[in-house]
Design a protein around this motif. Structure first.
Motif, PDB file in Angstrom:
ATOM      1  N   ASN A 164       3.561 -17.337   7.029  1.00 19.34           N
ATOM      2  CA  ASN A 164       3.800 -15.862   7.470  1.00 19.34           C
ATOM      3  C   ASN A 164       3.666 -15.967   9.040  1.00 19.34           C
ATOM      4  N   ARG A 165       4.451 -15.211   9.694  1.00 21.33           N
ATOM      5  CA  ARG A 165       4.263 -15.042  11.154  1.00 21.33           C
ATOM      6  C   ARG A 165       3.216 -13.803  11.416  1.00 21.33           C
ATOM      7  N   GLU A 166       2.323 -14.305  12.369  1.00 23.12           N
ATOM      8  CA  GLU A 166       1.129 -13.318  12.912  1.00 23.12           C
ATOM      9  C   GLU A 166       0.907 -13.122  14.218  1.00 23.12           C
ATOM     10  N   HIS A 167       0.763 -12.120  14.588  1.00 21.94           N
ATOM     11  CA  HIS A 167       0.577 -11.770  15.950  1.00 21.94           C
ATOM     12  C   HIS A 167      -0.650 -11.132  16.296  1.00 21.94           C
ATOM     13  N   SER A 168      -1.370 -11.119  17.358  1.00 24.29           N
ATOM     14  CA  SER A 168      -2.732 -10.569  17.532  1.00 24.29           C
ATOM     15  C   SER A 168      -2.938 -10.344  19.202  1.00 24.29           C
ATOM     16  N   LEU A 169      -3.725  -9.306  19.342  1.00 24.33           N
ATOM     17  CA  LEU A 169      -3.826  -8.897  20.758  1.00 24.33           C
ATOM     18  C   LEU A 169      -5.187  -8.490  20.878  1.00 24.33           C
ATOM     19  N   ASN A 170      -6.213  -9.281  21.506  1.00 27.97           N
ATOM     20  CA  ASN A 170      -7.581  -9.076  21.664  1.00 27.97           C
ATOM     21  C   ASN A 170      -8.220  -8.871  23.097  1.00 27.97           C
ATOM     22  N   ALA A 171      -9.084  -8.184  23.326  1.00 26.83           N
ATOM     23  CA  ALA A 171      -9.828  -8.092  24.521  1.00 26.83           C
ATOM     24  C   ALA A 171     -11.129  -8.376  24.494  1.00 26.83           C
ATOM     25  N   VAL A 198     -14.958 -10.390  26.999  1.00 24.74           N
ATOM     26  CA  VAL A 198     -15.470 -10.380  28.254  1.00 24.74           C
ATOM     27  C   VAL A 198     -14.836 -11.081  29.049  1.00 24.74           C
ATOM     28  N   PHE A 199     -13.963 -12.444  28.599  1.00 23.41           N
ATOM     29  CA  PHE A 199     -13.040 -13.287  29.446  1.00 23.41           C
ATOM     30  C   PHE A 199     -11.613 -12.967  29.707  1.00 23.41           C
ATOM     31  N   GLY A 200     -11.202 -12.083  28.993  1.00 20.60           N
ATOM     32  CA  GLY A 200      -9.857 -11.684  29.103  1.00 20.60           C
ATOM     33  C   GLY A 200      -9.048 -11.047  27.970  1.00 20.60           C
ATOM     34  N   LEU A 201      -7.667 -10.863  28.556  1.00 22.86           N
ATOM     35  CA  LEU A 201      -6.847 -10.157  27.285  1.00 22.86           C
ATOM     36  C   LEU A 201      -6.366 -11.188  26.619  1.00 22.86           C
ATOM     37  N   ASP A 202      -6.468 -11.377  25.462  1.00 26.88           N
ATOM     38  CA  ASP A 202      -6.073 -12.776  24.705  1.00 26.88           C
ATOM     39  C   ASP A 202      -4.798 -12.054  23.768  1.00 26.88           C
ATOM     40  N   LEU A 203      -3.881 -12.943  23.839  1.00 29.08           N
ATOM     41  CA  LEU A 203      -2.279 -12.711  23.188  1.00 29.08           C
ATOM     42  C   LEU A 203      -1.988 -13.880  22.345  1.00 29.08           C
ATOM     43  N   ALA A 204      -1.888 -14.049  20.905  1.00 36.19           N
ATOM     44  CA  ALA A 204      -1.605 -14.947  20.215  1.00 36.19           C
ATOM     45  C   ALA A 204      -0.525 -14.758  19.295  1.00 36.19           C
ATOM     46  N   THR A 205       0.312 -15.758  19.052  1.00 28.37           N
ATOM     47  CA  THR A 205       1.197 -15.705  17.835  1.00 28.37           C
ATOM     48  C   THR A 205       1.313 -16.983  17.288  1.00 28.37           C
ATOM     49  N   GLU A 206       1.689 -16.991  15.849  1.00 26.86           N
ATOM     50  CA  GLU A 206       1.806 -18.073  14.839  1.00 26.86           C
ATOM     51  C   GLU A 206       2.729 -17.702  13.986  1.00 26.86           C
ATOM     52  N   GLY A 207       3.089 -19.024  13.260  1.00 30.52           N
ATOM     53  CA  GLY A 207       4.140 -18.848  12.152  1.00 30.52           C
ATOM     54  C   GLY A 207       4.961 -19.785  11.671  1.00 30.52           C
ATOM     55  N   PRO A 208       5.603 -19.875  10.930  1.00 33.64           N
ATOM     56  CA  PRO A 208       6.486 -20.847  10.374  1.00 33.64           C
ATOM     57  C   PRO A 208       7.914 -20.913  11.195  1.00 33.64           C
ATOM     58  N   PHE A 209       8.584 -22.006  11.627  1.00 31.08           N
ATOM     59  CA  PHE A 209       9.547 -22.192  12.177  1.00 31.08           C
ATOM     60  C   PHE A 209      10.882 -21.829  11.183  1.00 31.08           C
ATOM     61  N   SER A 210      10.714 -21.792   9.809  1.00 28.88           N
ATOM     62  CA  SER A 210      11.528 -21.541   9.043  1.00 28.88           C
ATOM     63  C   SER A 210      10.899 -21.443   7.862  1.00 28.88           C
ATOM     64  N   LYS A 211      11.383 -20.707   6.673  1.00 26.97           N
ATOM     65  CA  LYS A 211      10.983 -20.813   5.249  1.00 26.97           C
ATOM     66  C   LYS A 211      11.122 -21.973   4.536  1.00 26.97           C
ATOM     67  N   ASN A 212      12.071 -22.706   4.797  1.00 23.91           N
ATOM     68  CA  ASN A 212      12.092 -24.036   4.122  1.00 23.91           C
ATOM     69  C   ASN A 212      11.632 -25.197   4.854  1.00 23.91           C
ATOM     70  N   SER A 213      10.649 -24.985   5.688  1.00 29.28           N
ATOM     71  CA  SER A 213       9.970 -26.049   6.455  1.00 29.28           C
ATOM     72  C   SER A 213       8.582 -25.706   6.614  1.00 29.28           C
ATOM     73  N   LYS A 214       7.576 -26.758   6.468  1.00 27.71           N
ATOM     74  CA  LYS A 214       6.206 -26.793   6.784  1.00 27.71           C
ATOM     75  C   LYS A 214       5.796 -26.880   8.134  1.00 27.71           C
ATOM     76  N   ALA A 215       6.672 -26.944   8.917  1.00 20.94           N
ATOM     77  CA  ALA A 215       6.584 -26.935  10.504  1.00 20.94           C
ATOM     78  C   ALA A 215       5.895 -25.540  10.981  1.00 20.94           C
ATOM     79  N   SER A 216       5.079 -25.383  12.011  1.00 21.96           N
ATOM     80  CA  SER A 216       4.473 -24.243  12.409  1.00 21.96           C
ATOM     81  C   SER A 216       4.164 -24.406  13.849  1.00 21.96           C
TER      82      SER A 216
END
Length: 459
Positions: free
Chosen positions: A114-121, A123-141
């Motif tokens: 599944n695709r996931e996104h997050s935004l955190n703040a 003491v060091f910074g504003l942290d933006l992250a995203t992760e997920g698969p390239f496609s539903k038919n592949s294990k690549a991420s």
């Protein structure tokens, strides 16, 4: 010693920085308050080794100082980390060119479901992250993280005493498995950092010389690596990494004259490029014996310029101007043996060879652990360690232009440790170590009192 992402959130003083976690371990001291300059068991911070995904990398810190192996904060977020390791001495034979300690970082794979996104703040910074698969038919991420300094945001809003720190970084790990050719992954870490300490503009407030000096310090660097892992039998696999990195490290000051014009006060600018290839073969001979054997090939070049202002002569005096390149060859083999159900022995040897002047080191390593029960562990270990100096040391010239350190050998040390640990409860552990270090062949100043161990942050 293990470093996990959860530890960066729970341990006091870690500040969500994976490097600061190690200050919770005995024998580890921050050489500079608030910075990642670690003295481990009394060693100089310059003898530290960093690895990411199994390949050595150059100082992955923001505000990295010239000549040091630390900085203010790690260039990548703990959100990228898998379980990583920290070795405080007498490390296994696969690690070389270090006398202080080793950070061995590994990045986790992105979520391939599944695709996931997050935004955190924090003491060091504003942290933006995203992760997920390239496609539903592949294990690549993919896993991508971007961070911008909180201090940089605050400095744009409020006055923080003439100090304006800014940094940002981008990190990624892309996992690409194949059915026939093994698993590939591409990792990247990169950061920009700049600290501006402003001079006082109001001439009525000039109470000391330093109030008229404006200093700019920082670093811009990045590393990209291609990782490949392929099984060659049911009991063995080959792991290889090809990486390239680039870095600029600067520390310069300007002086504010009475007519409010600027004059250069001092200049320090260090640039380096590195290409590294490492490959190792891992084989499980039996349930009680495994071996890892590999080589590490590194090409390094550098340019270093240093100048300071001579007030008497009203001129800039050059104290450093070096440039040059070198090849570094390392090879190792290490085996792990289970001796019954309570003893485990690890032994190996590391070879390091600087082709610039054909200096080399042969470093044997050995360790034995004993577990009388699941809560108690005793360890004993020995290691010989060799280290190459910064290239600017080898390319230093005298007033006639002659190289004066081109035949410099490697710094070497003997290290031994005896340790014991016991889990008192499920969440409380007591541990202690007795260690011995002996350093020799340490490069020193001719007819002086300084050695390379004192070049911390001051090449």
């Amino acid at each position: 010693k293990v470093i996990t992402p959860e530890m960066t959130e729970k341990l006091a003083g870690s500040w969500d920085d994976p490097m600061r976690v190690v200050t919770a371990y005995g024998g580890v001291v921050q050489q500079s308050s608030g910075f990642n300059h670690f003295s481990v068991r009394g060693h100089s911070p310059v003898g530290m080794l960093y690895r990411v995904e199994g390949v050595p990398v150059y100082n992955p810190n923001h505000f990295a100082e010239i000549g040091a192996t630390g900085g203010f904060v790690t260039q990548f977020s703990s959100a990228l980390l898998s379980t990583s390791d920290f070795y405080s001495g007498v490390f296994p034979a696969e690690f070389g060119n270090a006398t202080n300690s080793v950070f061995d970082f590994r990045f986790r794979k992105g979520n391939n479901q599944n695709r996931e996104h997050s935004l955190n703040a924090n003491v060091f910074g504003l942290d933006l992250a995203t992760e997920g698969p390239f496609s539903k038919n592949s294990k690549a991420s993919y896993l991508i993280n971007y961070r911008y300094s909180t201090l940089g945001v605050l400095a744009q809003i409020v006055d923080v005493g003439g100090v304006r720190p800014q940094y940002q970084d981008l990190s990624a790990n892309i996992y690409l498995p194949t059915e026939r050719f093994g698993d590939f992954s591409v990792f990247a870490i990169g950061g920009l950092s700049n600290l501006l300490i402003e001079a006082e503009r109001d001439t009525a407030e000039w109470t000391e010389f330093g109030s008229r000096v404006e200093r700019q310090i920082g670093s811009n660097s990045g590393t990209v690596g291609l990782v490949h892992r392929i099984p060659v039998s049911e009991k063995g696999y080959i792991h290889s990494v090809l990486s390239g990195s680039i870095g600029e490290y600067f520390d310069s000051s300007d002086y504010l004259e009475r007519d409010l014009s600027w004059s250069t006060y001092d200049v320090a600018d260090y640039n380096t490029n590195r290409i590294t290839f490492t490959t190792d073969y891992n084989h499980q001979f039996s349930k009680r014996h495994s071996n890892k054997t590999g080589v590490i090939l590194s090409y390094i070049d550098h340019e270093y310029l240093g100048q300071y202002y001579n007030r008497t002569g009203d001129t800039l005096v050059e104290f450093a101007n070096t440039q040059g390149e070198a090849m570094l060859v390392q090879a190792f083999t290490q085996s792990k043996f289970a001796l019954g159900n309570k003893f485990e022995f690890t032994g190996g040897v590391h070879y390091i060879h600087l082709l610039l002047n054909n200096s080399f080191g042969i470093d044997p390593r050995a360790g034995l652990s004993y577990r009388p029960n699941s809560a108690t562990k005793f360890t004993i270990g020995y290691g010989h360690h060799s280290r190459v100096e910064d290239l600017s040391v080898y390319y230093t010239r005298d007033r006639n232009g002659n190289l004066i350190n081109n035949d410099l050998g490697l710094l070497k040390s003997h290290q031994a440790v005896i340790g014991a640990s016991r889990m008192l409860t499920s969440s409380l552990r007591l541990s202690g170590e007795l260690y011995y270090h002996y350093l020799y062949d340490v490069p020193v100043q001719q007819n002086g009192s300084y050695s390379v161990l004192g070049l911390f942050g001051s090449l």
